[in-house]
Design a protein around this motif. Structure first.
Motif, PDB file in Angstrom:
ATOM      1  N   ARG A   1       0.821  -1.218   0.000  1.00  0.00           N
ATOM      2  CA  ARG A   1       0.000   0.000   0.000  1.00  0.00           C
ATOM      3  C   ARG A   1       0.854   1.268   0.000  1.00  0.00           C
ATOM      4  N   ALA A   2       2.181   1.097  -0.008  1.00  0.00           N
ATOM      5  CA  ALA A   2       3.139   2.206   0.006  1.00  0.00           C
ATOM      6  C   ALA A   2       3.164   2.944   1.340  1.00  0.00           C
ATOM      7  N   ASN A   3       2.681   2.306   2.408  1.00  0.00           N
ATOM      8  CA  ASN A   3       2.798   2.860   3.759  1.00  0.00           C
ATOM      9  C   ASN A   3       4.099   2.332   4.374  1.00  0.00           C
TER      10      ASN A   3
ATOM     11  N   GLN B   1      13.361   1.620   0.048  1.00  0.00           N
ATOM     12  CA  GLN B   1      12.327   2.270  -0.760  1.00  0.00           C
ATOM     13  C   GLN B   1      11.970   3.642  -0.204  1.00  0.00           C
ATOM     14  N   ILE B   2      11.970   3.768   1.118  1.00  0.00           N
ATOM     15  CA  ILE B   2      11.737   5.089   1.726  1.00  0.00           C
ATOM     16  C   ILE B   2      12.830   6.059   1.298  1.00  0.00           C
ATOM     17  N   ASN B   3      14.082   5.626   1.423  1.00  0.00           N
ATOM     18  CA  ASN B   3      15.222   6.487   1.080  1.00  0.00           C
ATOM     19  C   ASN B   3      15.155   6.947  -0.372  1.00  0.00           C
ATOM     20  N   VAL B   4      14.877   6.012  -1.269  1.00  0.00           N
ATOM     21  CA  VAL B   4      14.898   6.322  -2.700  1.00  0.00           C
ATOM     22  C   VAL B   4      13.730   7.205  -3.102  1.00  0.00           C
TER      23      VAL B   4
ATOM     24  N   ASP C   1       6.133   9.033  -5.973  1.00  0.00           N
ATOM     25  CA  ASP C   1       4.979   8.540  -5.226  1.00  0.00           C
ATOM     26  C   ASP C   1       4.941   7.019  -5.369  1.00  0.00           C
ATOM     27  N   MET C   2       5.280   6.331  -4.276  1.00  0.00           N
ATOM     28  CA  MET C   2       5.404   4.871  -4.352  1.00  0.00           C
ATOM     29  C   MET C   2       4.064   4.189  -4.615  1.00  0.00           C
TER      30      MET C   2
END
Length: 615
Positions: free
Chosen positions: A547-549, A583-586, A593-594
């Motif tokens: 969910r990209a959370n 993924q957060i870092n990138v 927007d993931m």
């Protein structure tokens, strides 16, 4: 947004948790087992070294030439044949009144550099790329990015890793979304053992390629496993031993049908145990009473009282060692567990039953430590001591299931049931092993017969929750979701404290309806029921990645890590956490927007699955 989970991979530690209800969602977006390899687009406008090599079809031969020509140097005057050819072209252009623009001149130098690279002349290639960079106007960022990246490729062949990192960084300053520069820098970071930076860069590559390059994804998976191993080694040293939940312990204890520690005591033994010290239960008597009352936290200290008593006072030292070793094993205190179990096994005066069960539990310890041969050797010793012990065959069958040795598992289950025909858990797990074998063989008639066996198991053992949970698992696997949900509902009513059932029902909701809210609600219920349910934290964390959370996912994975017992288990969880952190870092660095990436990745997987189904 609906999420599709069409293929869920078993993980061995989850299978061991409650056999028959094992599921995992994989490594976040690293869905390497679901993606098919795709060729890279050779029509890219980035005519860099890698793409030109592919067009020329000289990838393998250039490496062979590289090994032979790496040490070649420029001629004394510093002028190569390529330089002379460039000068001729310039003079010809001037004669024709076609003055070369700086960018065209830079491109000519780049092309000459590419030719040198393909011929293994990496030092000469660097000279031409230097000239291309010097000539290229600063406003042509995309071209500069290619020139720097190509020069980095030459430095990579010369194993000058710091130069590779410097040039890739300059390339990315010109073009922050250049996947090849990220990937090349990732390999340089790996070469210098900077694995966190390596993971960030390969994650950036995966995201920018929309997770469509299987080679990149497999590389990312390898890096994740390495970072997971390194973190797990540190994590195991700092780990605080912790007993699992009451439900987990109860399920574990129920998997033994002849364990002397759980046997009913004779009148004489009861009288002996009720002898008190200072008007209170003491030692093994206190431990036994605590086990009966499910006050499991009291067992280790009570057993220690018995073990440390004088020989005249300690009547149940071997029993206390076995019980304490069992609970150290459940806590993940493997060193302490081994010491206690060894003490029983090596005591020639100890009861044969006690030694046999110490061996069974030490075998489990070996398997958790990935010492398969030692674990199986312990089972062999039990067979020599007690060939008619039903728990020997049942426990060994479960190990064979974890090792994917299904035929051996089935044979062991049959022996266990022959000795103890009322062992409900062994009976239904045998059905599950038969089902998995039936799937492998593709024998539809056999699968129908096995489904009837599951129904027979439920009729024969209506009070066994595993019968319902395994039936639900199998029906879900066959996409008979409506019926599977009914069996999950029955199982949950029978064992409302079993958090794993809620987790698996939640996963089924994702597979069945893509109902993310219902799934999350069930997984949160699982945590409310059992705050030590590692499976709930891990699975919910993986859903939050989808969910990209990502921040929430990291929080959940870290809670699961604290509950991990073995290094292999911890390695897996750290890999999940590290994937989310990368993924957060990138995404923050690139302003991506993931959630959009998530939707596209899911759509790609769904389309590939549909295509595969139609073949």
């Amino acid at each position: 947004m609906a999420y599709k989970f069409t293929s869920i991979k078993l993980t061995k530690w989850q299978l061991a948790l409650v056999l028959g209800t094992p599921l995992a969602l994989g490594l976040g977006f690293y869905l390497y087992n679901k993606l098919t390899a795709k060729d890279l687009d050779n029509k890219t406008t980035d005519k860099d070294v890698d793409s030109e090599n592919k067009k020329a079809g000289k990838g393998k031969t250039s490496k062979l030439k590289a090994s032979k020509t790496q040490k070649k140097s420029l001629s004394i005057d510093g002028i190569t044949e390529e330089d002379k050819e460039t000068e001729k072209r310039k003079k010809l252009a001037e004669l024709e009144n076609e003055r070369l623009s700086p960018l065209k001149e830079a491109t000519i130098y780049k092309n000459e550099g590419n030719a040198c690279y393909r011929n293994g002349k990496f030092d000469e290639a660097i000279i031409f790329y230097d000239k291309a960079i010097d000539k290229c106007p600063s406003e042509h960022k995309t071209d500069l990015a290619i020139f720097y990246q190509n020069r980095a490729a030459s430095y990579e062949m010369l194993r000058k890793w710091n130069k590779v990192k410097e040039d890739c960084t300059k390339s990315l300053q010109c073009n922050p979304r250049y996947p090849k520069a990220y990937f090349r820098r990732a390999k340089a970071y790996e070469a210098t053992n900077e694995m966190s930076d390596c993971l960030d860069d390969v994650t950036a590559t995966c995201i920018l390629e929309m997770f469509q390059n299987n080679n990149t994804i497999m590389y990312a998976d390898r890096v994740l496993k390495q970072t997971g191993r390194e973190d797990a080694e540190k994590g195991m040293k700092d780990r605080v031993p912790m007993l699992p939940s009451k439900n987990f312990i109860n399920t574990y204890l129920r998997s033994f049908v002849a364990d002397p520690l759980q046997a009913n005591l004779s009148a004489t033994e009861v009288t002996d145990l009720l002898n008190t010290k200072d008007d209170r239960l003491y030692g093994f008597a206190r431990a036994k009473h605590a086990m009966d009352e499910q006050r499991y936290d009291e067992i280790i200290p009570a057993c220690t009282e018995e073990i440390e008593s004088s020989e005249s006072e300690s009547q149940y030292k071997s029993e206390a060692l076995l019980l304490r070793g069992t609970f150290h094993l459940l806590s993940g205190s493997f060193t302490e567990a081994r010491q206690d179990l060894d003490a029983v096994i090596n005591n020639a005066d100890a009861d044969v039953k006690l030694r046999a069960y110490a061996l069974i539990k030490r075998a489990s310890l070996h398997i958790q430590l990935e010492e398969k041969d030692q674990g199986l050797a312990d089972f062999d010793q039990v067979q020599k001591l007690q060939p008619d012990n039903p728990d020997l065959y049942h426990q060994r069958a479960q190990i064979y299931i974890l090792l994917d040795q299904l035929n051996e598992a089935l044979q062991e289950y049959e022996k266990a049931i022959k000795i103890a025909p009322n062992n409900a858990m062994a009976y239904v797990q045998k059905c599950y092993a038969e089902y998995r074998l039936g799937l492998l063989s593709g024998d539809q008639m056999r699968l129908l017969m096995i489904m009837n066996e599951f129904r027979n198991a439920i009729e024969k053992f209506p009070g066994c929750v595993e019968c319902y949970s395994l039936m639900a698992q199998v029906l879900s696997d066959q996409q008979q979701f409506q019926q599977a949900d009914q069996f999950y509902e029955k199982a949950i009513k029978m064992a409302p404290e079993n958090a794993s059932l809620l987790v698996h029902r939640g996963i089924m909701m994702l597979q069945w309806k893509g109902d993310i809210d219902k799934a999350i609600n069930l997984m949160q219920q699982a945590i409310d029921v059992d705050d030590k349910c590692e499976l709930a934290y891990e699975t919910l964390g993986t859903v939050e990645v989808q969910r990209a959370n990502l921040d929430r996912a990291v929080e959940l994975f870290e809670k699961a890590i604290k509950l991990a017992k073995s290094q292999a288990e911890m390695c897996h969880l750290y890999a999940l956490r590290n994937a989310a952190i990368a993924q957060i870092n990138v995404t923050r660095k690139l302003g991506i927007d993931m959630s959009n990436i998530s939707a596209l990745a899911q759509a790609g997987i769904a389309s590939q699955t549909m295509a595969a189904d139609t073949k």
